[in-house]
Design a protein around this motif. Structure first.
Motif, PDB file in Angstrom:
ATOM      1  N   ASP A  52       0.829  -1.206   0.000  1.00 12.10           N
ATOM      2  CA  ASP A  52       0.000   0.000   0.000  1.00 12.10           C
ATOM      3  C   ASP A  52       0.865   1.258   0.000  1.00 12.10           C
ATOM      4  N   GLY A  53       1.973   1.213  -0.731  1.00 16.26           N
ATOM      5  CA  GLY A  53       2.864   2.360  -0.866  1.00 16.26           C
ATOM      6  C   GLY A  53       3.877   2.531   0.241  1.00 16.26           C
ATOM      7  N   ARG A  54       3.815   1.697   1.278  1.00 14.39           N
ATOM      8  CA  ARG A  54       4.758   1.774   2.395  1.00 14.39           C
ATOM      9  C   ARG A  54       5.794   0.669   2.260  1.00 14.39           C
ATOM     10  N   ARG A  55       7.037   0.994   2.553  1.00 12.75           N
ATOM     11  CA  ARG A  55       8.103  -0.001   2.407  1.00 12.75           C
ATOM     12  C   ARG A  55       8.094  -0.996   3.562  1.00 12.75           C
ATOM     13  N   ILE A  56       8.276  -2.246   3.196  1.00 12.14           N
ATOM     14  CA  ILE A  56       8.345  -3.324   4.192  1.00 12.14           C
ATOM     15  C   ILE A  56       9.432  -4.304   3.782  1.00 12.14           C
ATOM     16  N   ASN A  57       9.934  -5.047   4.739  1.00 12.93           N
ATOM     17  CA  ASN A  57      10.849  -6.153   4.460  1.00 12.93           C
ATOM     18  C   ASN A  57      10.004  -7.400   4.246  1.00 12.93           C
ATOM     19  N   ALA A  58       9.978  -7.880   3.022  1.00 15.93           N
ATOM     20  CA  ALA A  58       9.129  -9.016   2.678  1.00 15.93           C
ATOM     21  C   ALA A  58       9.568 -10.299   3.376  1.00 15.93           C
ATOM     22  N   CYS A  59      10.813 -10.384   3.816  1.00 12.98           N
ATOM     23  CA  CYS A  59      11.271 -11.593   4.509  1.00 12.98           C
ATOM     24  C   CYS A  59      10.679 -11.685   5.912  1.00 12.98           C
ATOM     25  N   LEU A  60      10.256 -10.556   6.478  1.00 14.60           N
ATOM     26  CA  LEU A  60       9.688 -10.545   7.830  1.00 14.60           C
ATOM     27  C   LEU A  60       8.168 -10.565   7.835  1.00 14.60           C
ATOM     28  N   ALA A  61       7.566 -10.535   6.664  1.00 15.72           N
ATOM     29  CA  ALA A  61       6.111 -10.481   6.547  1.00 15.72           C
ATOM     30  C   ALA A  61       5.566 -11.833   6.122  1.00 15.72           C
ATOM     31  N   LEU A  62       4.469 -12.260   6.729  1.00 15.61           N
ATOM     32  CA  LEU A  62       3.805 -13.482   6.292  1.00 15.61           C
ATOM     33  C   LEU A  62       2.860 -13.139   5.145  1.00 15.61           C
ATOM     34  N   ALA A  63       2.847 -13.970   4.129  1.00 16.94           N
ATOM     35  CA  ALA A  63       2.003 -13.718   2.960  1.00 16.94           C
ATOM     36  C   ALA A  63       0.538 -13.564   3.365  1.00 16.94           C
ATOM     37  N   VAL A  64       0.090 -14.383   4.311  1.00 17.24           N
ATOM     38  CA  VAL A  64      -1.328 -14.337   4.713  1.00 17.24           C
ATOM     39  C   VAL A  64      -1.711 -12.997   5.333  1.00 17.24           C
ATOM     40  N   GLN A  65      -0.752 -12.262   5.866  1.00 16.46           N
ATOM     41  CA  GLN A  65      -1.024 -10.964   6.473  1.00 16.46           C
ATOM     42  C   GLN A  65      -1.348  -9.891   5.438  1.00 16.46           C
ATOM     43  N   GLN A  67      -3.231 -10.173   2.547  1.00 19.82           N
ATOM     44  CA  GLN A  67      -4.421 -10.323   1.723  1.00 19.82           C
ATOM     45  C   GLN A  67      -5.138  -8.975   1.659  1.00 19.82           C
ATOM     46  N   GLY A  68      -5.582  -8.607   0.466  1.00 15.90           N
ATOM     47  CA  GLY A  68      -6.334  -7.374   0.302  1.00 15.90           C
ATOM     48  C   GLY A  68      -5.489  -6.113   0.252  1.00 15.90           C
ATOM     49  N   ARG A  69      -4.181  -6.227   0.370  1.00 17.57           N
ATOM     50  CA  ARG A  69      -3.296  -5.061   0.308  1.00 17.57           C
ATOM     51  C   ARG A  69      -2.575  -5.077  -1.037  1.00 17.57           C
ATOM     52  N   GLU A  70      -2.230  -3.909  -1.521  1.00 20.02           N
ATOM     53  CA  GLU A  70      -1.533  -3.805  -2.807  1.00 20.02           C
ATOM     54  C   GLU A  70      -0.033  -3.913  -2.570  1.00 20.02           C
ATOM     55  N   ILE A  71       0.562  -4.963  -3.126  1.00 18.92           N
ATOM     56  CA  ILE A  71       1.994  -5.191  -3.019  1.00 18.92           C
ATOM     57  C   ILE A  71       2.633  -4.779  -4.344  1.00 18.92           C
ATOM     58  N   THR A  72       3.653  -3.937  -4.266  1.00 18.60           N
ATOM     59  CA  THR A  72       4.393  -3.547  -5.460  1.00 18.60           C
ATOM     60  C   THR A  72       5.815  -4.044  -5.319  1.00 18.60           C
ATOM     61  N   THR A  73       6.232  -4.857  -6.271  1.00 20.70           N
ATOM     62  CA  THR A  73       7.610  -5.340  -6.336  1.00 20.70           C
ATOM     63  C   THR A  73       8.329  -4.526  -7.402  1.00 20.70           C
ATOM     64  N   ILE A  74       9.614  -4.734  -7.528  1.00 21.54           N
ATOM     65  CA  ILE A  74      10.382  -4.005  -8.534  1.00 21.54           C
ATOM     66  C   ILE A  74       9.825  -4.248  -9.937  1.00 21.54           C
ATOM     67  N   GLU A  75       9.234  -5.411 -10.167  1.00 20.54           N
ATOM     68  CA  GLU A  75       8.658  -5.700 -11.485  1.00 20.54           C
ATOM     69  C   GLU A  75       7.483  -4.786 -11.804  1.00 20.54           C
ATOM     70  N   GLY A  76       6.847  -4.240 -10.798  1.00 20.34           N
ATOM     71  CA  GLY A  76       5.697  -3.358 -10.988  1.00 20.34           C
ATOM     72  C   GLY A  76       6.023  -1.879 -10.876  1.00 20.34           C
ATOM     73  N   VAL A  77       7.292  -1.558 -10.684  1.00 21.25           N
ATOM     74  CA  VAL A  77       7.707  -0.169 -10.510  1.00 21.25           C
ATOM     75  C   VAL A  77       7.971   0.479 -11.869  1.00 21.25           C
ATOM     76  N   ASP A  78       7.440   1.673 -12.020  1.00 23.25           N
ATOM     77  CA  ASP A  78       7.753   2.540 -13.164  1.00 23.25           C
ATOM     78  C   ASP A  78       7.956   3.924 -12.573  1.00 23.25           C
ATOM     79  N   HIS A  79       9.211   4.245 -12.262  1.00 19.33           N
ATOM     80  CA  HIS A  79       9.510   5.451 -11.481  1.00 19.33           C
ATOM     81  C   HIS A  79      10.793   6.091 -12.001  1.00 19.33           C
ATOM     82  N   PRO A  80      10.891   7.405 -11.958  1.00 20.12           N
ATOM     83  CA  PRO A  80      12.111   8.095 -12.403  1.00 20.12           C
ATOM     84  C   PRO A  80      13.376   7.654 -11.663  1.00 20.12           C
TER      85      PRO A  80
END
Length: 161
Positions: A52-65, A67-80
């Motif tokens: 949801d636009g906030r940076r997180i460490n994906a290694c410390l997050a459980l996938a199940v937590q 659900q319903g949130r927008e995850i953006t990875t580098i593959e989805g980034v289009d930024h200057p």
């Protein structure tokens, strides 16, 4: 357990165990290998993604937590920042670059919202221009083994203007 994640703008259904990290779900279940596994302990920032636009460490997050949130990875980034990293030599081997870019995007948003850092002299002065000390402090959770910090800071400073 079946879950649905929103990754880079599209819904993804996964059958994962409750203990699967978001990082492992991205890499092993979805094949999104741009997000890197560095320390797997939240200390290096190589796995940084945006939730949801906030940076997180994906290694410390459980996938199940997530659900319903927008995850953006580098593959989805289009930024200057991506082009700025190239122009300023903000990457060397490139391993940390996806996490650095995602973290920088999140950091710029935090700064724009007025979030202070340990380098902010006065809490009311958070909306000003980002100087090198402020950028370095705000990006301190992301390590670069090659030492491309000067280029990373230059890229962020260029885009922040």
């Amino acid at each position: 357990m079946e879950i649905e994640l929103r990754i880079n703008g599209s819904a993804q259904r996964l059958d994962v165990s409750p203990q699967v990290s978001l990082l492992d779900a991205l890499r092993e279940y979805l094949g999104l290998t741009g997000t890197k596994k560095g320390c797997d302990q939240g200390a290096c920032g190589a796995c940084t993604v945006l939730a949801d636009g906030r940076r997180i460490n994906a290694c410390l997050a459980l996938a199940v937590q997530y659900q319903g949130r927008e995850i953006t990875t580098i593959e989805g980034v289009d930024h200057p920042l991506q082009e700025a990293f190239v122009r300023t030599d903000g990457f060397q081997c490139g391993y940390c670059t996806p996490g650095q870019i995602c973290s920088a995007i999140g950091m710029l948003a935090e700064h724009k919202e007025g979030a202070p850092s340990a380098a902010t002299e006065h809490l009311a002065d958070t909306g000003g221009e980002l100087d090198e000390a402020e950028i370095r402090e705000r990006m301190s959770g992301n390590l670069c083994r090659c030492g491309a910090y000067n280029g990373i800071v230059s890229a962020i400073k260029e885009v922040a203007k």
